[in-house]
Design an enzyme around this catalytic site. Sequence first.
Site, PDB file in Angstrom:
ATOM      1  N   TYR A 163       0.848  -1.197   0.000  1.00  0.00           N
ATOM      2  CA  TYR A 163       0.000   0.000   0.000  1.00  0.00           C
ATOM      3  C   TYR A 163       0.882   1.246   0.000  1.00  0.00           C
ATOM      4  O   TYR A 163       0.686   2.174  -0.788  1.00  0.00           O
ATOM      5  CB  TYR A 163      -0.898  -0.016   1.245  1.00  0.00           C
ATOM      6  CG  TYR A 163      -1.835   1.166   1.365  1.00  0.00           C
ATOM      7  CD1 TYR A 163      -3.047   1.178   0.700  1.00  0.00           C
ATOM      8  CD2 TYR A 163      -1.500   2.269   2.145  1.00  0.00           C
ATOM      9  CE1 TYR A 163      -3.920   2.253   0.814  1.00  0.00           C
ATOM     10  CE2 TYR A 163      -2.368   3.351   2.259  1.00  0.00           C
ATOM     11  CZ  TYR A 163      -3.575   3.334   1.597  1.00  0.00           C
ATOM     12  OH  TYR A 163      -4.417   4.405   1.708  1.00  0.00           O
TER      13      TYR A 163
HETATM   14  N1  LIG Z   1      -9.597   6.109   4.732  1.00  0.00           N
HETATM   15  C1  LIG Z   1      -8.440   6.709   4.951  1.00  0.00           C
HETATM   16  O1  LIG Z   1      -8.102   7.061   6.099  1.00  0.00           O
HETATM   17  C2  LIG Z   1      -7.501   7.006   3.813  1.00  0.00           C
HETATM   18  C3  LIG Z   1      -6.282   7.637   4.083  1.00  0.00           C
HETATM   19  C4  LIG Z   1      -5.404   7.924   3.037  1.00  0.00           C
HETATM   20  C5  LIG Z   1      -5.766   7.583   1.743  1.00  0.00           C
HETATM   21  N2  LIG Z   1      -6.947   6.946   1.504  1.00  0.00           N
HETATM   22  C6  LIG Z   1      -7.265   6.600   0.106  1.00  0.00           C
HETATM   23  O2  LIG Z   1      -8.570   7.032  -0.232  1.00  0.00           O
HETATM   24  C7  LIG Z   1      -9.085   6.200  -1.283  1.00  0.00           C
HETATM   25  C8  LIG Z   1     -10.496   5.747  -0.914  1.00  0.00           C
HETATM   26  O3  LIG Z   1     -10.400   4.880   0.200  1.00  0.00           O
HETATM   27  P1  LIG Z   1     -11.551   4.662   1.263  1.00  0.00           P
HETATM   28  O4  LIG Z   1     -10.984   5.027   2.577  1.00  0.00           O
HETATM   29  O5  LIG Z   1     -12.805   5.311   0.807  1.00  0.00           O
HETATM   30  O6  LIG Z   1     -11.652   3.057   1.230  1.00  0.00           O
HETATM   31  P2  LIG Z   1     -12.846   2.057   0.821  1.00  0.00           P
HETATM   32  O7  LIG Z   1     -14.101   2.453   1.497  1.00  0.00           O
HETATM   33  O8  LIG Z   1     -12.276   0.694   1.059  1.00  0.00           O
HETATM   34  O9  LIG Z   1     -13.022   2.313  -0.735  1.00  0.00           O
HETATM   35  C9  LIG Z   1     -12.077   1.877  -1.682  1.00  0.00           C
HETATM   36  C10 LIG Z   1     -12.779   1.824  -3.023  1.00  0.00           C
HETATM   37  O10 LIG Z   1     -11.819   1.469  -4.029  1.00  0.00           O
HETATM   38  C11 LIG Z   1     -12.407   0.433  -4.816  1.00  0.00           C
HETATM   39  N3  LIG Z   1     -11.420  -0.366  -5.534  1.00  0.00           N
HETATM   40  C12 LIG Z   1     -10.447  -1.161  -5.038  1.00  0.00           C
HETATM   41  N4  LIG Z   1      -9.770  -1.751  -6.049  1.00  0.00           N
HETATM   42  C13 LIG Z   1     -10.334  -1.308  -7.207  1.00  0.00           C
HETATM   43  C14 LIG Z   1     -10.096  -1.563  -8.579  1.00  0.00           C
HETATM   44  N5  LIG Z   1      -9.133  -2.390  -8.988  1.00  0.00           N
HETATM   45  N6  LIG Z   1     -10.852  -0.901  -9.493  1.00  0.00           N
HETATM   46  C15 LIG Z   1     -11.821  -0.068  -9.115  1.00  0.00           C
HETATM   47  N7  LIG Z   1     -12.123   0.191  -7.823  1.00  0.00           N
HETATM   48  C16 LIG Z   1     -11.384  -0.429  -6.884  1.00  0.00           C
HETATM   49  C17 LIG Z   1     -13.232  -0.380  -3.826  1.00  0.00           C
HETATM   50  O11 LIG Z   1     -14.152  -1.203  -4.493  1.00  0.00           O
HETATM   51  P3  LIG Z   1     -14.705  -2.587  -3.858  1.00  0.00           P
HETATM   52  O12 LIG Z   1     -15.867  -2.203  -2.987  1.00  0.00           O
HETATM   53  O13 LIG Z   1     -15.096  -3.362  -5.060  1.00  0.00           O
HETATM   54  O14 LIG Z   1     -13.592  -3.210  -3.071  1.00  0.00           O
HETATM   55  C18 LIG Z   1     -13.886   0.771  -3.073  1.00  0.00           C
HETATM   56  O15 LIG Z   1     -14.970   1.283  -3.787  1.00  0.00           O
HETATM   57  C19 LIG Z   1      -8.089   5.039  -1.442  1.00  0.00           C
HETATM   58  O16 LIG Z   1      -7.243   5.275  -2.537  1.00  0.00           O
HETATM   59  C20 LIG Z   1      -7.303   5.094  -0.138  1.00  0.00           C
HETATM   60  O17 LIG Z   1      -6.010   4.538  -0.270  1.00  0.00           O
HETATM   61  C21 LIG Z   1      -7.831   6.658   2.503  1.00  0.00           C
END
Ligand SMILES: NC(=O)c1ccc[n+]([C@@H]2O[C@H](COP(=O)([O-])OP(=O)(O)OC[C@H]3O[C@@H](n4cnc5c(N)ncnc54)[C@H](OP(=O)(O)O)[C@@H]3O)[C@@H](O)[C@H]2O)c1
Length: 238
Positions: A163
């Site tokens: 990651y």
């Molecule tokens: N939450 C935090 O604290 C945080 C901090 C820093 C950065 N981020 C970044 O923010 C972004 C959103 O994360 P989130 O926190 O909202 O997590 P999340 O709720 O787990 O959402 C991640 C999303 O990405 C989708 N995804 C994963 N692999 C994919 C692929 N190959 N093609 C298309 N979609 C895909 C997932 O789909 P599925 O439902 O099908 O798995 C889900 O819709 C990510 O890039 C994460 O790294 C989050």
Amino acid sequence: MGDVCRYAVVTGANKGIGFETVKQLAKTGVTVVLTARNEKRGMEATSLLNEQGLSNVVFHQLDVQDARSIESLAKFIQTQYGRLDILVNNAGASGVVVDEDVLRALNVDPEDWRVPNEERRKELGDVENLTEDKIDKILQNFLHDLKQDALEVNGWQMMLPAYSISKVSLNAYTRILARKYPKMCINCVHPGYVNTDINWHIGTMPVEEGAEGSVMLALLPDEGPTGCYFDRTVVDEF
Ligand SMILES: NC(=O)c1ccc[n+]([C@@H]2O[C@H](COP(=O)([O-])OP(=O)(O)OC[C@H]3O[C@@H](n4cnc5c(N)ncnc54)[C@H](OP(=O)(O)O)[C@@H]3O)[C@@H](O)[C@H]2O)c1
């Protein structure tokens, strides 16, 4: 762009920060293509927003790891709208299966997740000399060391290594794109430590706040900043 209709794509938008980004963007009047790799999850998320009166949200399947799926979305955008104004590249996965109780007990510092060793940090931070080849080489070295079980000995980040390196590489690639396309606003944003599935809900911030950075960047005016890293809504060091 004044009152002209704008078109946006949000990747990984069936839940979490992506879903909330679609919602907030759609509320401003932007036509948003909510994309998800899983058709059913994506359609359900889109229906939910349509039922809330956001008829300007449409669904299209997109798996960001599948070239054919990307091509199909590009064709859809081209034929339906003729252009794309906003791309929120949000999709992401932790790449690991964890024992959630153990993770909570460890009380992980989220900032630990993205710091590579000093040498690689320097190489990726040298934006003038950064190239796609350089990023590819670093990723190949990472994969090599991963397969040899030699990540720790070679100084890779050990907290969620895949990651971590994927995010650092993506941030570096964003800077290359920003240099290549100076007329576009191409930026990275750290959303904060947001309560979503990706961190097994140990994040502390609600998605409504977590989406604020990506929404603000998506709505930047044409002459807005580019090649920058934002900590939520504020410019920060890469
Ligand atoms: N939450 C935090 O604290 C945080 C901090 C820093 C950065 N981020 C970044 O923010 C972004 C959103 O994360 P989130 O926190 O909202 O997590 P999340 O709720 O787990 O959402 C991640 C999303 O990405 C989708 N995804 C994963 N692999 C994919 C692929 N190959 N093609 C298309 N979609 C895909 C997932 O789909 P599925 O439902 O099908 O798995 C889900 O819709 C990510 O890039 C994460 O790294 C989050």
